[in-house]
Motif scaffolding. Structure first.
Motif, PDB file in Angstrom:
ATOM      1  N   CYS A 135      -0.083   6.041   4.722  1.00 37.34           N
ATOM      2  CA  CYS A 135       0.589   5.019   3.777  1.00 37.34           C
ATOM      3  C   CYS A 135       1.634   4.268   4.834  1.00 37.34           C
ATOM      4  N   VAL A 152       2.677   1.210   3.255  1.00 33.33           N
ATOM      5  CA  VAL A 152       2.845   1.093   1.840  1.00 33.33           C
ATOM      6  C   VAL A 152       4.463   1.344   1.912  1.00 33.33           C
ATOM      7  N   SER A 153       5.051   0.577   0.944  1.00 31.55           N
ATOM      8  CA  SER A 153       6.575   0.526   0.883  1.00 31.55           C
ATOM      9  C   SER A 153       6.592   1.877   0.221  1.00 31.55           C
ATOM     10  N   GLU A 207       6.364   1.615  -3.564  1.00 27.81           N
ATOM     11  CA  GLU A 207       5.279   1.611  -4.315  1.00 27.81           C
ATOM     12  C   GLU A 207       4.676   3.246  -4.705  1.00 27.81           C
ATOM     13  N   THR A 208       5.113   3.568  -5.653  1.00 32.74           N
ATOM     14  CA  THR A 208       5.266   5.096  -5.903  1.00 32.74           C
ATOM     15  C   THR A 208       3.884   5.138  -6.512  1.00 32.74           C
ATOM     16  N   ALA A 264       0.971   3.931  -5.888  1.00 30.58           N
ATOM     17  CA  ALA A 264      -0.018   4.062  -4.687  1.00 30.58           C
ATOM     18  C   ALA A 264       0.172   5.408  -3.911  1.00 30.58           C
ATOM     19  N   ARG A 265       1.405   5.799  -3.487  1.00 30.78           N
ATOM     20  CA  ARG A 265       1.509   6.651  -2.641  1.00 30.78           C
ATOM     21  C   ARG A 265       1.091   8.104  -3.673  1.00 30.78           C
ATOM     22  N   SER A 299      -2.565  -1.216  -8.220  1.00 25.42           N
ATOM     23  CA  SER A 299      -2.370  -2.291  -7.708  1.00 25.42           C
ATOM     24  C   SER A 299      -1.125  -2.239  -6.901  1.00 25.42           C
ATOM     25  N   MET A 300      -1.262  -2.544  -5.786  1.00 21.83           N
ATOM     26  CA  MET A 300       0.280  -2.731  -4.709  1.00 21.83           C
ATOM     27  C   MET A 300       0.767  -4.299  -4.696  1.00 21.83           C
TER      28      MET A 300
END
Length: 66
Positions: free
Chosen positions: A18, A21-22, A25-26, A28-29, A63-64
């Motif tokens: 990740c 990945v920001s 972006e909880t 997705a993480r 979705s991110m």
């Protein structure tokens, strides 16, 4: 649940998968972390396998903003 060495491995794999990945972006993480934990719980703890599972989960993640 997991010993400290395994916990460190899981955290490192999540961070690597990740890395772009920001932290905000909880969804997705969390999705990726969940899949990695599921794999580890079944004894699948080789770094290569965990990274592959994490990458696959990232592509299926909520979705991110894509």
């Amino acid at each position: 649940m997991f010993d400290p060495a395994t916990t460190a491995l899981l955290r490192a794999v999540l961070d690597e998968v990740c890395e772009e990945v920001s932290r905000f972006e909880t969804g997705a993480r969390t999705h990726v972390a969940s899949r990695i934990l599921e794999a580890a719980a079944t004894g699948n703890i080789t770094p290569e396998n965990l990274k592959q599972i994490g990458r696959e989960a990232l592509h299926q993640a909520p979705s991110m903003g894509r």
